[in-house]
Design a protein around this motif. Structure first.
Motif, PDB file in Angstrom:
ATOM      1  N   THR A 469       0.897  -1.485  -0.289  1.00 24.04           N
ATOM      2  CA  THR A 469      -0.118  -0.309  -0.174  1.00 24.04           C
ATOM      3  C   THR A 469       0.695   1.232   0.216  1.00 24.04           C
ATOM      4  N   PHE A 470       2.020   1.777   0.934  1.00 24.00           N
ATOM      5  CA  PHE A 470       2.492   2.083   0.750  1.00 24.00           C
ATOM      6  C   PHE A 470       3.832   2.762   0.303  1.00 24.00           C
ATOM      7  N   ASN A 471       4.059   1.542  -1.081  1.00 27.27           N
ATOM      8  CA  ASN A 471       4.544   1.746  -2.180  1.00 27.27           C
ATOM      9  C   ASN A 471       3.415   2.846  -3.334  1.00 27.27           C
ATOM     10  N   GLN A 472       2.737   2.731  -3.126  1.00 28.56           N
ATOM     11  CA  GLN A 472       0.633   2.901  -4.296  1.00 28.56           C
ATOM     12  C   GLN A 472       2.028   4.969  -3.729  1.00 28.56           C
ATOM     13  N   ALA A 473       1.694   5.480  -2.499  1.00 28.93           N
ATOM     14  CA  ALA A 473       2.286   6.821  -2.784  1.00 28.93           C
ATOM     15  C   ALA A 473       3.154   7.530  -3.245  1.00 28.93           C
ATOM     16  N   ASP A 474       4.305   6.239  -3.557  1.00 27.76           N
ATOM     17  CA  ASP A 474       5.443   6.889  -4.301  1.00 27.76           C
ATOM     18  C   ASP A 474       5.422   7.369  -5.514  1.00 27.76           C
ATOM     19  N   TRP A 475       4.150   6.074  -6.579  1.00 25.87           N
ATOM     20  CA  TRP A 475       3.803   6.652  -7.314  1.00 25.87           C
ATOM     21  C   TRP A 475       2.435   7.688  -7.696  1.00 25.87           C
ATOM     22  N   TYR A 476       1.770   8.369  -7.105  1.00 30.10           N
ATOM     23  CA  TYR A 476       1.262   9.027  -6.432  1.00 30.10           C
ATOM     24  C   TYR A 476       1.902  10.215  -6.412  1.00 30.10           C
ATOM     25  N   ALA A 477       2.913  10.472  -4.902  1.00 34.43           N
ATOM     26  CA  ALA A 477       3.849  11.844  -5.177  1.00 34.43           C
ATOM     27  C   ALA A 477       4.300  12.193  -6.604  1.00 34.43           C
ATOM     28  N   PHE A 478       4.948  10.717  -7.485  1.00 30.34           N
ATOM     29  CA  PHE A 478       5.322  10.961  -8.450  1.00 30.34           C
ATOM     30  C   PHE A 478       5.049  12.330  -9.465  1.00 30.34           C
ATOM     31  N   GLY A 479       3.629  12.145  -9.438  1.00 31.24           N
ATOM     32  CA  GLY A 479       2.482  12.488 -10.897  1.00 31.24           C
ATOM     33  C   GLY A 479       2.559  13.662  -9.657  1.00 31.24           C
ATOM     34  N   ARG A 480       2.692  13.975  -8.603  1.00 29.99           N
ATOM     35  CA  ARG A 480       1.866  15.404  -8.196  1.00 29.99           C
ATOM     36  C   ARG A 480       2.928  15.879  -8.026  1.00 29.99           C
ATOM     37  N   LEU A 481       3.937  15.635  -8.384  1.00 29.02           N
ATOM     38  CA  LEU A 481       5.919  16.316  -8.199  1.00 29.02           C
ATOM     39  C   LEU A 481       5.626  16.950  -9.779  1.00 29.02           C
ATOM     40  N   ALA A 482       5.852  16.183 -10.609  1.00 27.66           N
ATOM     41  CA  ALA A 482       5.680  15.821 -12.011  1.00 27.66           C
ATOM     42  C   ALA A 482       4.692  17.649 -12.795  1.00 27.66           C
ATOM     43  N   TRP A 483       4.022  17.406 -12.317  1.00 27.26           N
ATOM     44  CA  TRP A 483       2.883  18.902 -12.171  1.00 27.26           C
ATOM     45  C   TRP A 483       3.515  19.805 -11.846  1.00 27.26           C
ATOM     46  N   ASP A 484       3.646  19.516 -10.543  1.00 25.74           N
ATOM     47  CA  ASP A 484       4.025  20.835  -9.298  1.00 25.74           C
ATOM     48  C   ASP A 484       5.388  20.583  -9.123  1.00 25.74           C
ATOM     49  N   PRO A 485       6.972  20.787  -9.963  1.00 24.90           N
ATOM     50  CA  PRO A 485       8.083  20.753  -8.472  1.00 24.90           C
ATOM     51  C   PRO A 485       8.217  20.974  -7.768  1.00 24.90           C
ATOM     52  N   GLN A 486       7.565  21.766  -7.710  1.00 26.06           N
ATOM     53  CA  GLN A 486       8.026  22.547  -6.216  1.00 26.06           C
ATOM     54  C   GLN A 486       6.617  23.032  -5.218  1.00 26.06           C
ATOM     55  N   ALA A 487       5.823  21.619  -5.295  1.00 25.14           N
ATOM     56  CA  ALA A 487       5.062  21.623  -4.100  1.00 25.14           C
ATOM     57  C   ALA A 487       5.361  20.344  -3.247  1.00 25.14           C
ATOM     58  N   SER A 488       4.789  20.977  -1.939  1.00 24.54           N
ATOM     59  CA  SER A 488       5.467  20.277  -0.646  1.00 24.54           C
ATOM     60  C   SER A 488       5.158  18.627  -1.027  1.00 24.54           C
ATOM     61  N   SER A 489       5.772  17.730  -0.683  1.00 26.66           N
ATOM     62  CA  SER A 489       6.025  15.989  -0.727  1.00 26.66           C
ATOM     63  C   SER A 489       4.766  15.976   0.989  1.00 26.66           C
ATOM     64  N   GLU A 490       5.349  16.936   1.862  1.00 26.37           N
ATOM     65  CA  GLU A 490       4.135  16.158   2.580  1.00 26.37           C
ATOM     66  C   GLU A 490       3.041  16.885   2.399  1.00 26.37           C
ATOM     67  N   ARG A 491       2.561  17.817   2.536  1.00 27.10           N
ATOM     68  CA  ARG A 491       1.072  18.262   1.335  1.00 27.10           C
ATOM     69  C   ARG A 491       0.729  16.710   0.592  1.00 27.10           C
ATOM     70  N   ILE A 492       1.075  16.014  -0.251  1.00 31.41           N
ATOM     71  CA  ILE A 492       0.834  15.748  -1.545  1.00 31.41           C
ATOM     72  C   ILE A 492       0.363  13.747  -0.502  1.00 31.41           C
ATOM     73  N   ALA A 493       1.728  13.871   0.644  1.00 34.84           N
ATOM     74  CA  ALA A 493       0.948  12.373   1.563  1.00 34.84           C
ATOM     75  C   ALA A 493       0.038  12.898   2.363  1.00 34.84           C
ATOM     76  N   ALA A 494      -0.514  13.952   2.527  1.00 32.23           N
ATOM     77  CA  ALA A 494      -1.774  13.782   3.132  1.00 32.23           C
ATOM     78  C   ALA A 494      -2.520  13.482   2.523  1.00 32.23           C
TER      79      ALA A 494
END
Length: 712
Positions: A469-494
């Motif tokens: 399950t937690f490996n899914q977060a890495d796929w998710y975080a990659f996509g969200r940071l690809a959209w906005d490379p200056q986003a917060s990984s902590e906010r994405i985790a939330a």
């Protein structure tokens, strides 16, 4: 085991419901479970109807279908059966002319950006999803669902968003036999044997997941490519996948083997400057585009790890990239040319971490304008922590594409909970100083005419897609940071935690705290203070810092730590390999002195005496040992945190994560004990208080063998 329906009804009636239903993780972050009653009531008032233009395109139809699927799941009833009078309007100013009257800021959003705004129209509450193109409507639809899933009241929404990078691509290291190189979630999603005649419904769910986080491209096959991938049979199979992915905004790309003109083309050479070779590549590109009109282009790995390339013909990497770029240019295609190269011969006299820079920096400005040089985040190979590659920002005339690894080849593989979003953010925020202070990696990427980021995919045919399950977060975080490379990984985790489990704030806070310490934990128990590449040979599973007998120097872990009676670490200053000279002068100056080098990279850049005094006041040996112990302690803390969250999590995913954390603890202790037992043979110093003696003698750890480890 699922409870019988009657029992579930009884439990609900007497208030005994809990998140104990079976959940195998297949739905990822798109679970769309009913929201709390109060939240649903607010949503009901604005989701009585979904209004779009007539005759929607396949992409808009996909967006509308997802909106209905998501909102009805979150509401717990069909759209239109609530008591509200509001609506969701989705369209472009062309397809829904009323949107042109609302003064929406669409001018600078391009084709993929969107506006989501709640307002009153004709006295009724509406929420608008507007864009210039159906791609923006697709991404805006998923963004609206994300807002609802994470508890944002729709009456307060006013969002304008557009991707900061053009190309947001997954690299699948999938082979035609179904095996995935460095894959830890089963075999390939692509059933090449059954394609093109059978299109697994899972391909659509894969595309949905990627579209939900803004990924717009996927490379179907391994960078260690075989020429068969470009034959008519496999082009037809790629076409079938492209047809499934197209409504979800995803282009397909193929890894190209450099010697394909010889292997499947009947030529006697693959020399990129040979006119016959250029003609062959042009004809092959034309053939692909006849089947896949929106084919994205080629990914190339050349002259690295035994792969063929232009240097075999005394040509440059620019020559090799440009012949392919010329072939796809008439169709609007691109070439992603990997900078992960190191010499085919033994590089004992050449620091491997310098080779990408040495190969590519002199070629700046010589690549075709539809070539992106794809650079790994670090100069070595996806380690738990590396400095950022000096090549990023050093080629101002050449578009660079950052490459990160989502699959955890060197970070515990499938079973260790290590949130990669924190690593990605650390890389993106690294200041290259190439155009003065503040020139972060993110800004370097965003400033380019063609911009992009690639992630080595972690998805496979495991039911939960990513092995845990937690490996899914890495796929998710990659996509969200690809959209906005200056986003917060902590906010994405939330976001991910709320969508994947529950938006309950108590749960989200605790899980995010656990995730945000997990990456530092793995660095501590594997490669603290700048150590790197001391994993087992081939499979990279577990510690093996003692390996020294392999044929080439840079294949041996001893090459990367150089421990001896004096100290440990690699001298990459002017007195050593001088790798620091590849960085911008302010960074090089900082790294030249161990006192000003960040301690988390100290041993990467310096050979440091065992008694060197650290900032903590402890000697290096004690600091190293305590970092290993801290990593173990952090995993124990993660176990406690997860146990406390049991009331919030369904039984299946809770139990699997619990078991994996147990594996992680055992392996963290193994890392600590094996590494300290080995390094102590050089330091000759006792372990500091608080660090237990290794459970076994060094010979025990050295004798461990894993011939069938995943990823071999």
């Amino acid at each position: 085991m699922r409870l019988p329906r009657l029992l579930l009804i009884i439990c609900a009636a007497i208030g005994l419901t809990s998140p104990a239903w079976a959940d195998d993780g297949y739905d990822l972050w798109l679970r769309y479970r009913p929201l709390p009653t109060a939240v649903r009531a607010q949503l009901d008032s604005r989701a009585t109807a979904i209004v779009a233009g007539d005759r929607p395109s396949p992409m808009l139809a996909a967006a509308l279908g997802e909106l209905h699927r998501g909102l009805e799941g979150l509401l717990g009833h069909p759209i239109g059966s609530g008591e509200g009078s509001g609506a969701i309007l989705i369209g472009t100013p062309r397809s829904l002319p009323v949107l042109a009257t609302l003064n929406l800021p669409l001018g600078k959003l391009g084709g993929e950006g969107y506006v989501i705004r709640s307002l009153a129209l004709g006295g009724k509450p509406i929420t608008v999803i507007a864009a210039n193109d159906d791609r923006g409507l697709l991404y805006g639809s998923f963004a609206l669902l994300r807002l609802v899933q994470t508890g944002t009241p729709l009456d307060q929404v006013d969002i304008v968003s557009a991707p900061k990078l053009t190309l947001r691509v997954l690299n699948h290291w999938d082979n035609l036999n179904g095996h995935i190189e460095r894959g830890y979630a089963g075999d390939s999603l692509w059933d090449w044997w059954k394609l093109p005649d059978y299109e697994d419904p899972r391909y659509t769910d894969y595309a949905r997941a990627n579209a939900s986080i803004g990924i717009n491209g996927t490379v179907l096959n391994n960078v260690n490519a075989v020429a068969a991938s470009l034959t008519p049979d496999y082009i037809a199979k790629a076409k079938a996948l492209a047809d499934v992915f197209r409504p979800w905004g995803i282009k397909v790309y193929l890894s190209a083997r450099f010697t394909a003109p010889i292997e499947i083309g009947g030529l006697t050479t693959a020399d990129p400057l040979d006119p016959a070779v250029a003609a062959w590549w042009k004809a092959k590109a034309d053939e692909i585009y006849r089947s896949i009109p929106d084919f994205g282009g080629f990914l190339v790995k050349a002259n690295s790890e035994g792969q063929p390339g232009p240097q075999d013909y005394n040509r440059t990497h620019a020559d090799g990239a440009n012949v392919l770029a010329d072939a796809v240019r008439p169709h609007g295609g691109i070439v992603m040319y990997r900078a992960f190269v190191y010499a085919a011969q033994d590089s004992h006299q050449v620091d491997r971490t310098k080779q990408a820079y040495d190969n590519f920096k002199p070629l700046d400005g010589k690549f075709a304008d539809n070539v992106l040089v794809q650079v790994k985040n670090g100069p070595l190979d996806f380690q738990p922590r590396e400095p950022v590659s000096a090549l990023i920002g050093a080629m101002p005339k050449t578009p660079l594409m950052l490459e990160v690894q989502i699959t955890k080849e060197y970070l515990g593989q499938a079973t260790h909970a290590v949130y990669m979003g924190a690593l990605f953010e650390e890389v993106l925020k690294w200041d290259t100083f190439t155009k003065g202070r503040g020139t972060t990696v993110a800004k370097v990427l965003e400033s380019q005419k063609i911009s992009g980021i690639a992630g080595v995919a972690n998805s496979g045919n495991d039911r939960d897609w990513s092995g845990s399950t937690f490996n899914q977060a890495d796929w998710y975080a990659f996509g969200r940071l690809a959209w906005d490379p200056q986003a917060s990984s902590e906010r994405i985790a939330a976001e991910w935690a709320a969508m994947t489990f529950t938006p309950d704030p108590a749960f989200v806070r605790a899980v995010v705290a656990m995730m945000m310490t997990s990456r530092e934990a793995v660095v501590n128990y594997m490669t603290p203070l700048g150590l790197a590449h001391i994993m087992g040979t081939g499979h990279h599973h577990g510690p093996a810092p003692w390996v020294h007998e392999l044929a080439r120097a840079e294949w041996n872990p001893v090459y990367y730590h150089q421990a001896d009676a004096i100290g440990i670490g690699v001298d990459r200053t002017a007195s050593g390999t001088n790798a620091i000279s590849q960085y911008a002068p302010p960074i090089a100056k900082l790294l030249a002195n161990p006192k000003t080098t960040p301690e988390n990279l100290l041993l990467w850049f310096h050979h440091v005496p065992w008694d060197y005094r650290m900032k903590s006041g402890r000697i290096l040996w004690d600091e190293l040992a305590l970092h290993y112990q801290t990593g173990v302690d952090q995993v124990v803390a993660m176990q406690r945190q997860w146990q406390a969250l049991k009331p919030y999590v369904d039984e299946e995913r809770f139990a699997k994560t619990e078991a994996f954390l147990t594996i992680q603890l055992h392996e963290a202790e193994w890392w600590r004990d094996a590494c300290l037992a080995y390094f102590q043979t050089f330091s000759k110093r006792p372990l500091p208080a608080g660090v237990p003696a290794p459970a076994h003698p060094l010979s025990y750890y050295q004798a461990l063998d894993f011939p069938f480890a995943p990823g071999h």
